[in-house]
Design a protein around this motif. Structure first.
Motif, mmCIF file in Angstrom:
data_model
loop_
_atom_site.group_PDB
_atom_site.id
_atom_site.type_symbol
_atom_site.label_atom_id
_atom_site.label_comp_id
_atom_site.label_asym_id
_atom_site.label_seq_id
_atom_site.Cartn_x
_atom_site.Cartn_y
_atom_site.Cartn_z
ATOM 1 N N PRO A 118 0.807 -1.234 0.000
ATOM 2 C CA PRO A 118 0.000 0.000 0.000
ATOM 3 C C PRO A 118 0.831 1.270 0.000
ATOM 4 N N ASN A 119 0.287 2.301 -0.668
ATOM 5 C CA ASN A 119 0.814 3.656 -0.581
ATOM 6 C C ASN A 119 2.260 3.784 -1.051
ATOM 7 N N THR A 120 2.659 2.986 -2.033
ATOM 8 C CA THR A 120 4.022 3.038 -2.539
ATOM 9 C C THR A 120 4.128 3.737 -3.884
ATOM 10 N N ALA A 121 3.020 4.257 -4.416
ATOM 11 C CA ALA A 121 3.069 5.076 -5.633
ATOM 12 C C ALA A 121 3.106 6.538 -5.210
ATOM 13 N N PRO A 122 4.143 7.289 -5.556
ATOM 14 C CA PRO A 122 4.223 8.690 -5.135
ATOM 15 C C PRO A 122 2.993 9.484 -5.597
ATOM 16 N N ASP A 148 10.333 5.296 -13.629
ATOM 17 C CA ASP A 148 10.302 6.394 -14.586
ATOM 18 C C ASP A 148 11.082 7.588 -14.055
ATOM 19 N N ARG A 149 11.276 8.563 -14.949
ATOM 20 C CA ARG A 149 11.969 9.796 -14.599
ATOM 21 C C ARG A 149 10.963 10.939 -14.561
ATOM 22 N N TYR A 150 11.130 11.838 -13.576
ATOM 23 C CA TYR A 150 10.200 12.952 -13.391
ATOM 24 C C TYR A 150 10.966 14.210 -12.991
ATOM 25 N N ARG A 151 10.306 15.340 -13.218
ATOM 26 C CA ARG A 151 10.792 16.613 -12.716
ATOM 27 C C ARG A 151 9.723 17.190 -11.807
ATOM 28 N N HIS A 152 10.048 17.371 -10.543
ATOM 29 C CA HIS A 152 9.086 17.969 -9.607
ATOM 30 C C HIS A 152 9.836 18.562 -8.435
ATOM 31 N N ASP A 153 9.230 19.567 -7.833
ATOM 32 C CA ASP A 153 9.786 20.202 -6.638
ATOM 33 C C ASP A 153 11.242 20.615 -6.851
ATOM 34 N N GLY A 154 11.562 21.028 -8.092
ATOM 35 C CA GLY A 154 12.911 21.478 -8.384
ATOM 36 C C GLY A 154 13.939 20.371 -8.515
ATOM 37 N N GLN A 155 13.493 19.129 -8.555
ATOM 38 C CA GLN A 155 14.417 18.002 -8.632
ATOM 39 C C GLN A 155 14.082 17.113 -9.829
ATOM 40 N N THR A 156 15.101 16.507 -10.424
ATOM 41 C CA THR A 156 14.904 15.457 -11.416
ATOM 42 C C THR A 156 15.149 14.132 -10.707
ATOM 43 N N VAL A 157 14.138 13.264 -10.712
ATOM 44 C CA VAL A 157 14.192 12.071 -9.874
ATOM 45 C C VAL A 157 13.743 10.841 -10.643
ATOM 46 N N GLN A 158 14.050 9.688 -10.080
ATOM 47 C CA GLN A 158 13.465 8.413 -10.498
ATOM 48 C C GLN A 158 12.410 8.019 -9.480
ATOM 49 N N ALA A 159 11.347 7.364 -9.943
ATOM 50 C CA ALA A 159 10.305 6.927 -9.016
ATOM 51 C C ALA A 159 9.454 5.855 -9.682
ATOM 52 N N PRO A 160 8.801 5.010 -8.896
ATOM 53 C CA PRO A 160 7.891 4.011 -9.473
ATOM 54 C C PRO A 160 6.728 4.693 -10.182
ATOM 55 N N SER A 161 6.271 4.100 -11.259
ATOM 56 C CA SER A 161 5.164 4.673 -12.017
ATOM 57 C C SER A 161 3.822 4.372 -11.381
ATOM 58 N N ARG A 162 3.759 3.393 -10.506
ATOM 59 C CA ARG A 162 2.494 3.047 -9.856
ATOM 60 C C ARG A 162 2.792 2.289 -8.570
ATOM 61 N N GLY A 178 13.256 4.329 -1.172
ATOM 62 C CA GLY A 178 14.459 4.523 -1.970
ATOM 63 C C GLY A 178 14.253 4.482 -3.465
ATOM 64 N N LEU A 179 13.206 3.786 -3.948
ATOM 65 C CA LEU A 179 12.949 3.774 -5.380
ATOM 66 C C LEU A 179 12.556 5.167 -5.866
ATOM 67 N N ASP A 180 11.843 5.901 -5.031
ATOM 68 C CA ASP A 180 11.591 7.310 -5.278
ATOM 69 C C ASP A 180 12.801 8.069 -4.740
ATOM 70 N N THR A 181 13.571 8.699 -5.634
ATOM 71 C CA THR A 181 14.820 9.334 -5.219
ATOM 72 C C THR A 181 14.651 10.793 -4.807
ATOM 73 N N THR A 182 13.403 11.255 -4.655
ATOM 74 C CA THR A 182 13.193 12.605 -4.142
ATOM 75 C C THR A 182 13.900 12.743 -2.801
ATOM 76 N N ALA A 183 14.623 13.849 -2.625
ATOM 77 C CA ALA A 183 15.389 14.045 -1.392
ATOM 78 C C ALA A 183 14.465 14.102 -0.191
ATOM 79 N N HIS A 184 14.732 13.275 0.781
ATOM 80 C CA HIS A 184 13.978 13.246 2.034
ATOM 81 C C HIS A 184 14.892 13.796 3.118
#
Length: 638
Positions: A37-41, A151-165, A182-188
């Motif tokens: 559960p709750n693993t899709a950003p 997948d690759r995304y641009r958000h919150d000023g960062q270019t990151v990798q994250a699960p698509s779902r 960790g699969l979502d590389t947005t800085a925590h």
């Protein structure tokens, strides 16, 4: 309060939900799988999609393991041991007993490891108490393991990798997987603001004069030269802000004439990094202001080895946070032991490691934390990781408290009205803030909600010009959690609301602290006034140490006891009125001395964005501030 910038969250962590991946017609049926559960950003919908990551892109992750018997069973047990009247109330476990009952078995770990390796991921480590399994590999291997493309995304000023779902796991091990980080590389991370990224003593700061020794001592009728008049504010002369309250003033105002001093209780503190001068600074401050020197072994400091991400995390800005936390706890509980846990960085993984160390050491009954970030920025995978620690702590009789935040409803700061996390978690106590007027005799002249609108002195010195909302206690309704049972019947909401309690937090009625700093003429100890809910949380932790001294030990999650006393009178219901509208503050323009001139401002009380102090529970002060009744509100064991 230092702030975290993290990925957005979908919602509260819950029990694992079963799901089936249907096979395409004519194909061999795909193995049954369970949703994690709750693993899709949740931020994916408003991020810029940059396409699939390369199948060879590197990934690193931590696969957190569910408690034996399931998360829901552990949650019920943690509430039961913390709730007066329960058959298991205060029947706590030590770490070995907790692991024997709730930690995953070695067989479970081996089965999860086998699944991960069969997908092509490399197992790089297993946490010593089986909290998680660390893995690395490629995006292709991660897709095979978790059923989602990276997948690759641009958000919150960062270019990151994250699960698509949302991620999945095979049914054979699905019940054992709590979450994946960790699969979502947005800085925590969390970070203090407006500091230089370095680790010598921080840049020096002093409060200008005049200031009041106690609230209301000096009326602000003239400027520092005592010749130039100051204007009235709303038809009245305000008083100069206190120079900063000290331990004896706080103890008199909140604790009264008690003989309790925290003896036999240990309070833990977590922050990032560690000030090398903290013991000498805290000892000098205590001796200067009547708190008593630390006895041998009363203070200790744990660090997680080499510091990292120093520049990103604000460096020595954390030193002032540690100084405030340590000196505030000692001010309220002069005989309590203090253990400071210095995380290797401000990133979630390192802060979690510090919290886990405190739980595994099992030496403290209280853990106070003065950091957090808006819920919108929180990720559900990290929530599960935090709750893993909070629940184990509750089962061992450890209470966690977090500052509620310093940006009011967060609208001006984030564009959305929201609460902060981890303070909104149902398994911690959220501490909000007040403006406290402690008089000459140590009694509380008045106390109201902390929320400040600033007015600056006009160029001609004839009026006060509005600048706008400056800061105030955090609070509000959680978008992540439903209402916990302990708030039912007290708070009118279907959701978790914060804060739970409050103490003095206003920087303009704040605490005087002492710290080694870097001034133009050298590095040395000096003192200054500071506030924020970073003050309120350690004040409450220190005062609660006296309650636990009287009660003969810890109580686990404090909230059932707190809300069980909602109408008992042990918390002062904070009023929305004050005897004056605010106070006048004088600052050095250069932060150090008068050579650059002086700045005068009015800082108001009880104007906390859209948050309002009300009768009973409110979203600025919770149930209110503790009084002497809190010291005996927890019944000793019979």
């Amino acid at each position: 309060m230092p702030k975290r910038h993290v990925a957005a969250a979908l919602g509260a962590v819950s029990a694992l939900v079963a799901g089936i991946l249907a096979a395409s017609p004519g194909a061999e049926a795909a193995p049954a799988a369970k949703v994690i559960p709750n693993t899709a950003p949740s931020w994916v919908g408003h991020a810029q999609h940059l396409g699939h990551a390369s199948t060879k892109a590197r990934v690193q992750a931590k696969v957190y393991l569910a408690p034996r018997g399931g998360l829901a069973a552990l949650q019920r047990a943690a509430l039961a041991v913390s709730t007066p009247g329960s058959a298991t109330y205060r029947q706590f476990l030590n770490p070995a007993q907790y692991r024997a009952q709730y930690a995953p078995t070695r067989q479970t770990v081996a089965e999860v490891e086998s699944w991960l390796r069969s997908s092509g991921l490399k197992v790089t480590g297993v946490e010593s108490h089986y909290r998680y399994i660390s893995v690395s590999g490629t995006a292709a291997a991660a897709k095979r393991a978790f059923g989602a493309t990276i997948d690759r995304y641009r958000h919150d000023g960062q270019t990151v990798q994250a699960p698509s779902r949302t991620l999945t796991a095979p049914a054979s091990v699905g019940a054992a997987v709590l979450t994946v980080t960790g699969l979502d590389t947005t800085a925590h991370k969390v970070e203090p603001t407006n500091v230089k990224a370095q680790l010598p003593p921080p840049a020096g700061f002093r409060n200008a004069r005049p200031c009041s020794t106690y609230f209301g001592q000096l009326k602000a009728k003239t400027q520092a030269d005592f010749h130039t008049p100051l204007p009235q504010f709303d038809g009245k002369y305000l008083s100069y802000a206190p120079c900063g309250y000290t331990g004896p003033q706080f103890r008199a105002a909140y604790e009264g004439n008690t003989t309790l001093d925290g003896q036999g209780v240990t309070v833990a503190i977590t922050d990032a990094f560690a000030a090398p001068t903290i013991f000498n600074d805290a000892n000098k401050y205590a001796e200067n202001h009547g708190d008593g020197a630390y006895r041998g072994g009363q203070f200790s400091q744990w660090t997680a080895g080499k510091f990292r991400h120093v520049a990103e995390c604000g460096g020595n800005g954390w030193y002032g946070e540690e100084t405030l936390d340590v000196e505030a706890v000692h001010a309220m509980a002069p005989a309590a032991n203090i253990i400071y846990y210095g995380a290797a960085s401000c990133y979630d993984n390192d802060l979690l490691a510090a919290l886990a160390q405190a739980v595994d050491d099992n030496a403290a009954q209280l853990v106070t934390n003065s950091w957090g970030e808006v819920e919108e920025g929180e990720s559900s995978d990290s929530i599960a990781a935090y709750e893993q620690v909070f629940l184990q702590g509750a089962m061992q009789g450890i209470s966690f408290m977090f500052s509620s935040g310093d940006n009011g409803d967060e609208l001006a700061n984030s564009g959305i009205k929201q609460a902060d996390y981890p303070t909104s978690d149902p398994y911690v106590t959220s501490v909000g803030g007040t403006s406290a007027a402690i008089g000459a005799d140590g009694s509380m002249s008045f106390e109201t909600g902390w929320g400040t609108v600033k007015y600056s002195l006009s160029a001609d010195g004839q009026s006060w010009n509005p600048v706008g909302y400056l800061y105030g206690a955090g609070g509000g309704t959680s978008s992540l959690f439903n209402q916990p049972a302990y708030q039912a019947g007290v708070v009118r909401s279907s959701y978790r609301t914060v804060p739970d309690v409050a103490m003095d937090a206003d920087p303009n009625t704040g605490m005087l602290v002492g710290e080694t700093q870097t001034f133009p003429d050298g590095k040395y100890y000096d003192e200054y006034r500071i506030g924020g809910t970073s003050l309120a949380s350690p004040l409450f932790a220190g005062m609660t140490a006296l309650s636990l001294q009287n009660a003969g030990g810890g109580v686990g999650l404090l909230n059932p006891v707190i809300y069980g006393n909602a109408t008992s009178g042990v918390f002062n219901d904070i009023k929305g009125t004050a005897k004056q509208a605010g106070d006048v503050r004088v600052d050095f323009a250069n932060g150090v001395d008068a050579t650059g001139g002086l700045l005068y401002s009015v800082r108001t009380f009880n104007q906390d964005s859209s948050l309002q102090v009300r009768k009973g529970w409110d979203n600025v002060t919770g149930l209110g501030t503790p009084n002497g009744g809190w010291l005996t509100a927890i019944a000793p064991p019979t």
